[in-house]
Design a protein around this motif. Structure first.
Motif, PDB file in Angstrom:
ATOM      1  N   VAL A   1       0.836  -1.197   0.000  1.00 39.20           N
ATOM      2  CA  VAL A   1       0.000   0.000   0.000  1.00 39.20           C
ATOM      3  C   VAL A   1       0.873   1.249   0.000  1.00 39.20           C
ATOM      4  O   VAL A   1       2.036   1.220   0.407  1.00 39.20           O
TER       5      VAL A   1
ATOM      6  N   ASN B   1      -3.978   5.354   1.041  1.00 36.06           N
ATOM      7  CA  ASN B   1      -4.727   4.105   0.931  1.00 36.06           C
ATOM      8  C   ASN B   1      -5.911   4.081   1.891  1.00 36.06           C
ATOM      9  O   ASN B   1      -5.916   4.747   2.930  1.00 36.06           O
TER      10      ASN B   1
ATOM     11  N   LEU C   1      -8.549   0.646   2.830  1.00 33.48           N
ATOM     12  CA  LEU C   1      -8.903  -0.708   2.428  1.00 33.48           C
ATOM     13  C   LEU C   1      -9.885  -1.344   3.399  1.00 33.48           C
ATOM     14  O   LEU C   1      -9.850  -1.079   4.602  1.00 33.48           O
TER      15      LEU C   1
ATOM     16  N   LEU D   1      -5.389   1.390  -3.020  1.00 32.82           N
ATOM     17  CA  LEU D   1      -4.051   1.100  -2.509  1.00 32.82           C
ATOM     18  C   LEU D   1      -3.240   2.366  -2.271  1.00 32.82           C
ATOM     19  O   LEU D   1      -2.141   2.292  -1.731  1.00 32.82           O
TER      20      LEU D   1
END
Length: 228
Positions: free
Chosen positions: A15, A19, A21, A101
């Protein structure tokens, strides 16, 4: 989104700044898995282990949305058979990773129509066969292929292995000494794919090391964007 079936396996993910996630693990009805994210620095400046375990059979495990410090992390699914008194089998599951990312420092991302750069199942050549051989490294020129410019610093790709004759892993890197982190792991006879962002060398090349102890595997690389 990356979706994978069981059994247990370790995935790696890299990453960058910006980022965000979310990891979602959906197990089959009779299994009680645990989802781990290990390594790097999870926003704390030190190594970390992030764990999700609801403790229930068939229950969805979720980590995120979460921002991680830039670096490489390992995602591990422990899908032990339920009841826990009988760890004699492993469950099946679907693991989805959604979000962004991030972007490597001082670069911008440019999307491309997905394009196949190389396939070692094709006749022998710079972007074809032969298959990757155990403990060997091949170098591919990425700049100038599939609209990737010479100024590209890294590329967003889908990595696929197929027809491996033995278990192993591949490492994608710009050149020099291969890093210790694999890009994709596989078992003999398995076809697997993984998304990755990989840096290029100063002359636009990408090195691929085959981490098998013996045998060969075919390798396919599709590009869908680049950073510059």
């Amino acid at each position: 989104m990356v979706t994978r079936p069981g059994p247990d396996v370790v995935y790696s993910i890299t990453v960058f700044p910006g980022n965000s996630l979310t990891f979602t693990l959906t197990p089959s009805a009779t299994y009680d898995p645990t989802l781990y994210i290990v390594g790097g620095s999870c926003g704390s400046g030190s190594g970390c282990v992030v764990e999700s375990d609801t403790g229930g059979e068939g229950q969805v495990e979720t980590i995120g949305p979460r921002t991680f410090n830039p670096g490489t992390y390992y995602v591990y699914v422990d899908s032990i058979f339920s009841p826990e008194e009988c760890p004699c089998d492993h469950g099946t599951y679907m693991l989805s990773v959604t979000g962004t990312l991030g972007v490597p420092n001082n670069t911008s991302f440019y999307t491309l129509t997905p394009c196949r750069i190389l396939d070692t199942r094709d006749p022998n050549g710079p972007y074809g066969g032969p298959a990757l051989a155990a403990s060997s490294t091949r170098v591919f020129t990425i700049a100038g292929q599939c609209s990737v410019p010479a100024s590209a610093k890294s590329v967003s790709v889908n990595v696929t292995v197929t027809q491996p004759t033995a278990p192993g892993h591949l490492i994608l890197f710009p050149g020099g000494t291969p890093p210790s982190v694999s890009t994709i792991n596989f078992r003999a006879g398995q076809t697997r794919a993984n998304n990755a962002i990989v840096p290029l060398s100063a002359i636009g090349t990408l090195s691929v090391t085959d981490g098998q102890s013996s045998g060969t595997t075919h390798f396919i690389l599709d590009v869908n964007g680049y950073f510059q």
